[in-house]
Design a protein around this motif. Structure first.
Motif, short mmCIF file in Angstrom:
data_model
loop_
_atom_site.label_atom_id
_atom_site.label_comp_id
_atom_site.label_asym_id
_atom_site.label_seq_id
_atom_site.Cartn_x
_atom_site.Cartn_y
_atom_site.Cartn_z
N ALA A 83 -51.63 56.10 -38.46
CA ALA A 83 -51.91 57.31 -37.70
C ALA A 83 -52.96 58.16 -38.41
O ALA A 83 -53.87 58.70 -37.78
N ALA A 84 -52.84 58.25 -39.72
CA ALA A 84 -53.75 59.10 -40.50
C ALA A 84 -55.12 58.48 -40.70
O ALA A 84 -56.11 59.20 -40.79
N GLU A 85 -55.19 57.14 -40.76
CA GLU A 85 -56.42 56.50 -41.23
C GLU A 85 -57.14 55.65 -40.20
O GLU A 85 -58.18 55.06 -40.52
N THR A 86 -56.64 55.54 -38.98
CA THR A 86 -57.35 54.76 -37.97
C THR A 86 -57.69 55.65 -36.78
O THR A 86 -57.21 56.78 -36.68
N ASP A 87 -58.49 55.12 -35.88
CA ASP A 87 -58.88 55.86 -34.68
C ASP A 87 -57.83 55.76 -33.57
O ASP A 87 -57.99 56.36 -32.52
N ALA A 88 -56.77 54.98 -33.82
CA ALA A 88 -55.72 54.84 -32.81
C ALA A 88 -54.74 55.99 -32.90
O ALA A 88 -54.43 56.47 -33.99
N ALA A 89 -54.25 56.41 -31.75
CA ALA A 89 -53.12 57.34 -31.73
C ALA A 89 -51.87 56.48 -31.95
O ALA A 89 -51.81 55.35 -31.48
N VAL A 90 -50.91 57.00 -32.68
CA VAL A 90 -49.67 56.27 -32.94
C VAL A 90 -48.52 57.07 -32.34
O VAL A 90 -48.38 58.26 -32.61
N ALA A 91 -47.73 56.39 -31.52
CA ALA A 91 -46.59 57.04 -30.86
C ALA A 91 -45.31 56.33 -31.27
O ALA A 91 -45.30 55.11 -31.45
N LYS A 92 -44.23 57.11 -31.43
CA LYS A 92 -42.95 56.55 -31.83
C LYS A 92 -41.91 56.81 -30.74
O LYS A 92 -41.77 57.94 -30.30
N VAL A 93 -41.21 55.75 -30.33
CA VAL A 93 -40.17 55.86 -29.31
C VAL A 93 -38.84 55.50 -29.95
O VAL A 93 -38.64 54.37 -30.40
N ASP A 94 -37.94 56.48 -30.03
CA ASP A 94 -36.59 56.25 -30.54
C ASP A 94 -35.80 55.53 -29.44
O ASP A 94 -35.51 56.11 -28.39
N VAL A 95 -35.46 54.25 -29.68
CA VAL A 95 -34.82 53.45 -28.64
C VAL A 95 -33.41 53.94 -28.31
O VAL A 95 -32.92 53.68 -27.21
N ASP A 96 -32.75 54.62 -29.24
CA ASP A 96 -31.43 55.17 -28.95
C ASP A 96 -31.52 56.38 -28.03
O ASP A 96 -30.72 56.54 -27.12
N ALA A 97 -32.50 57.23 -28.25
CA ALA A 97 -32.67 58.43 -27.44
C ALA A 97 -33.32 58.13 -26.09
O ALA A 97 -33.11 58.86 -25.12
N HIS A 98 -34.11 57.06 -26.03
CA HIS A 98 -34.88 56.74 -24.82
C HIS A 98 -34.69 55.27 -24.45
O HIS A 98 -35.64 54.49 -24.45
N GLN A 99 -33.45 54.91 -24.13
CA GLN A 99 -33.13 53.51 -23.86
C GLN A 99 -33.89 52.95 -22.66
O GLN A 99 -34.39 51.82 -22.72
N ARG A 100 -34.00 53.71 -21.61
CA ARG A 100 -34.70 53.22 -20.41
C ARG A 100 -36.18 52.99 -20.70
O ARG A 100 -36.75 51.97 -20.29
N LEU A 101 -36.81 53.91 -21.40
CA LEU A 101 -38.21 53.77 -21.76
C LEU A 101 -38.41 52.55 -22.66
O LEU A 101 -39.35 51.77 -22.47
N ALA A 102 -37.52 52.38 -23.64
CA ALA A 102 -37.61 51.21 -24.53
C ALA A 102 -37.51 49.92 -23.72
O ALA A 102 -38.25 48.96 -23.97
N GLN A 103 -36.64 49.92 -22.74
CA GLN A 103 -36.48 48.75 -21.87
C GLN A 103 -37.78 48.49 -21.09
O GLN A 103 -38.25 47.36 -20.98
N GLN A 104 -38.39 49.55 -20.58
CA GLN A 104 -39.65 49.42 -19.83
C GLN A 104 -40.77 48.89 -20.72
O GLN A 104 -41.67 48.21 -20.25
N LEU A 105 -40.71 49.23 -22.01
CA LEU A 105 -41.71 48.76 -22.97
C LEU A 105 -41.44 47.34 -23.44
O LEU A 105 -42.23 46.78 -24.20
N GLY A 106 -40.32 46.77 -23.03
CA GLY A 106 -39.99 45.40 -23.43
C GLY A 106 -39.42 45.30 -24.82
O GLY A 106 -39.51 44.25 -25.47
N ALA A 107 -38.82 46.38 -25.31
CA ALA A 107 -38.26 46.41 -26.66
C ALA A 107 -36.84 45.84 -26.64
O ALA A 107 -35.87 46.57 -26.59
N ARG A 108 -36.74 44.51 -26.67
CA ARG A 108 -35.42 43.87 -26.69
C ARG A 108 -34.86 43.80 -28.10
O ARG A 108 -33.68 43.62 -28.30
N SER A 109 -35.76 43.87 -29.07
CA SER A 109 -35.35 43.94 -30.47
C SER A 109 -36.26 44.98 -31.12
O SER A 109 -37.30 45.34 -30.58
N ILE A 110 -35.85 45.45 -32.29
CA ILE A 110 -36.66 46.46 -32.96
C ILE A 110 -36.93 46.04 -34.40
O ILE A 110 -36.11 45.31 -34.98
N PRO A 111 -38.05 46.46 -34.94
CA PRO A 111 -39.11 47.21 -34.26
C PRO A 111 -39.89 46.34 -33.27
O PRO A 111 -40.06 45.15 -33.48
N THR A 112 -40.34 46.98 -32.21
CA THR A 112 -41.28 46.38 -31.26
C THR A 112 -42.49 47.31 -31.23
O THR A 112 -42.35 48.52 -31.12
#
Length: 142
Positions: A83-112
């Motif tokens: 996040a600090a050293e590249t031109d990419a934005a880095v986003a973090k999704v807590d799979v416990d707090a956002h289970q539906r979103l994690a599912q939509q992202l295809g996070a069947r295991s973590i980290p994804t």
């Protein structure tokens, strides 16, 4: 696919075109278009927030994680430095707090990790990755 989703995609594409045109007119300086890449990971608060982040940045690396996950904890310093050293934005999704979103992202295991380029998911990596792999992924698509 519904007409509403098609309309929404068309609006997003149009907004992206305007952003790119503005950037070209301003000499390509990202600070001119208001979408400067944050130097710290962005804690995602829901589907709408993730969509805003993906729409606002050309390249977004999404880290689906859980606080109790050992490999996720090992990956955290790498995620923070990317996040600090590249031109990419880095986003973090807590799979416990956002289970539906994690599912939509295809996070069947973590980290994804999901890499978005120009609003579209282009790569998905499962498990802890080393920094060189992630940097190469970002550079290849950035």
């Amino acid at each position: 696919m519904s007409d509403t989703a098609d309309d929404e995609r068309a609006q997003i594409r149009e907004r992206k075109k305007r952003e790119l045109q503005r950037r070209l007119e301003n000499g390509g300086d990202p600070s001119e278009d208001g979408a400067e890449t944050p130097a710290e990971p962005i804690a995602i608060e829901g589907q709408g927030h993730l969509q805003d982040v993906v729409d606002s940045h050309d390249v977004v690396l999404v880290d689906c994680y859980a606080d109790w996950c050992g490999p996720c904890k090992m990956l955290e310093p790498t995620i923070e430095s990317l996040a600090a050293e590249t031109d990419a934005a880095v986003a973090k999704v807590d799979v416990d707090a956002h289970q539906r979103l994690a599912q939509q992202l295809g996070a069947r295991s973590i980290p994804t990790l999901v890499l978005y380029v120009d609003g579209e998911p282009v790569e998905r990596l499962l498990g802890a990755q080393d920094r060189a792999t992630l940097e190469s992924l970002i550079e290849r698509h950035g």
